[in-house]
Design a protein around this motif. Structure first.
Motif, PDB file in Angstrom:
ATOM      1  N   ARG A 100      48.008 -26.897   3.676  1.00  0.00           N
ATOM      2  CA  ARG A 100      49.216 -26.954   4.647  1.00  0.00           C
ATOM      3  C   ARG A 100      48.859 -25.571   5.887  1.00  0.00           C
ATOM      4  O   ARG A 100      48.206 -24.584   5.591  1.00  0.00           O
ATOM      5  N   ASP A 101      49.535 -25.643   6.910  1.00  0.00           N
ATOM      6  CA  ASP A 101      49.439 -24.490   7.600  1.00  0.00           C
ATOM      7  C   ASP A 101      48.258 -24.027   8.199  1.00  0.00           C
ATOM      8  O   ASP A 101      48.253 -22.756   8.636  1.00  0.00           O
ATOM      9  N   GLY A 102      47.387 -24.925   8.411  1.00  0.00           N
ATOM     10  CA  GLY A 102      46.014 -24.472   9.145  1.00  0.00           C
ATOM     11  C   GLY A 102      45.207 -23.650   8.378  1.00  0.00           C
ATOM     12  O   GLY A 102      44.383 -23.178   8.908  1.00  0.00           O
ATOM     13  N   ALA A 103      45.223 -23.548   6.954  1.00  0.00           N
ATOM     14  CA  ALA A 103      44.795 -22.782   6.248  1.00  0.00           C
ATOM     15  C   ALA A 103      43.152 -23.234   6.113  1.00  0.00           C
ATOM     16  O   ALA A 103      42.948 -24.215   5.675  1.00  0.00           O
ATOM     17  N   VAL A 104      42.238 -22.363   6.776  1.00  0.00           N
ATOM     18  CA  VAL A 104      40.670 -22.826   6.288  1.00  0.00           C
ATOM     19  C   VAL A 104      40.218 -22.288   5.037  1.00  0.00           C
ATOM     20  O   VAL A 104      40.522 -20.817   5.001  1.00  0.00           O
ATOM     21  N   ALA A 163      32.642 -23.089   6.901  1.00  0.00           N
ATOM     22  CA  ALA A 163      34.214 -23.069   6.744  1.00  0.00           C
ATOM     23  C   ALA A 163      34.735 -24.477   6.480  1.00  0.00           C
ATOM     24  O   ALA A 163      33.878 -25.415   7.225  1.00  0.00           O
ATOM     25  N   ILE A 164      35.704 -24.697   5.900  1.00  0.00           N
ATOM     26  CA  ILE A 164      36.369 -25.974   5.446  1.00  0.00           C
ATOM     27  C   ILE A 164      37.727 -26.132   6.150  1.00  0.00           C
ATOM     28  O   ILE A 164      38.685 -25.412   5.648  1.00  0.00           O
ATOM     29  N   ASN A 165      37.694 -26.960   7.137  1.00  0.00           N
ATOM     30  CA  ASN A 165      39.031 -26.996   7.893  1.00  0.00           C
ATOM     31  C   ASN A 165      40.039 -27.971   6.937  1.00  0.00           C
ATOM     32  O   ASN A 165      39.404 -28.885   6.241  1.00  0.00           O
ATOM     33  N   PRO A 166      41.071 -27.607   7.171  1.00  0.00           N
ATOM     34  CA  PRO A 166      42.227 -28.218   6.386  1.00  0.00           C
ATOM     35  C   PRO A 166      42.638 -30.015   6.886  1.00  0.00           C
ATOM     36  O   PRO A 166      43.811 -30.185   7.219  1.00  0.00           O
ATOM     37  N   ASP A 167      41.556 -30.787   6.949  1.00  0.00           N
ATOM     38  CA  ASP A 167      41.889 -32.016   7.770  1.00  0.00           C
ATOM     39  C   ASP A 167      41.506 -33.000   6.508  1.00  0.00           C
ATOM     40  O   ASP A 167      41.560 -34.342   7.012  1.00  0.00           O
TER      41      ASP A 167
END
Length: 153
Positions: free
Chosen positions: A115-119, A132-136
């Protein structure tokens, strides 16, 4: 007749030596190399014994690994790595502590469902981000060979 007796004695002696040698030899050890991917720290009982747990599941088939990737828990980042025998280990990480990796080799996958955009960041031995792994919540392919650390958040 004497030569025949000599041959029988030698043959019997050879058979006894062969049996004794076989009996004295240690059993052959299993030479299969077991690769157990691991990371530390790992909070299987939550942090300091409380809070959300982290999970590891081993010996997954490729299809089971893919199902786990598609089902990464909300609030977690998840990582799949091969075990060297066609099976996979799957880690579900909740806490943001940096992780040191062992036996993360070859190709694998990761998904970030935090949550909260944590990469999440995968870093090399110099702690330089390699991926980098996006929180998608979309699984991505990972080459684990240069990766030494996971920075989950």
């Amino acid at each position: 007749m004497r030569d025949l007796r000599k041959i029988r004695v030698l043959a019997t002696a050879a058979a006894v030596v062969a049996l004794l040698t076989a009996a004295a030899s240690p059993a052959r050890a299993d030479t299969t190399l077991e690769v157990r991917p691991g990371l530390s720290p790992f909070f299987s009982d939550g942090k300091n014994g409380s809070g959300p747990r982290e999970y590891v599941t081993r010996n997954l088939s490729t299809e089971a690994r893919n199902q786990y990737l598609r089902s990464c828990r909300l609030g977690y980042s998840c990582y799949a790595v091969g075990e060297g025998d066609g099976q996979h280990t799957f880690f579900e990480l909740y806490y943001c502590d940096d992780r040191n990796l062992t036996n993360f080799l070859g190709r694998g996958a990761a998904v970030n469902h935090q949550r909260d955009g944590a990469v999440a960041h995968l870093s090399d031995r110099e702690s330089v981000t390699q991926q980098a792994i996006n929180p998608d919540n979309i699984p991505v392919s990972v080459d684990w060979d240069p990766i030494w650390y996971i920075h989950p958040c």
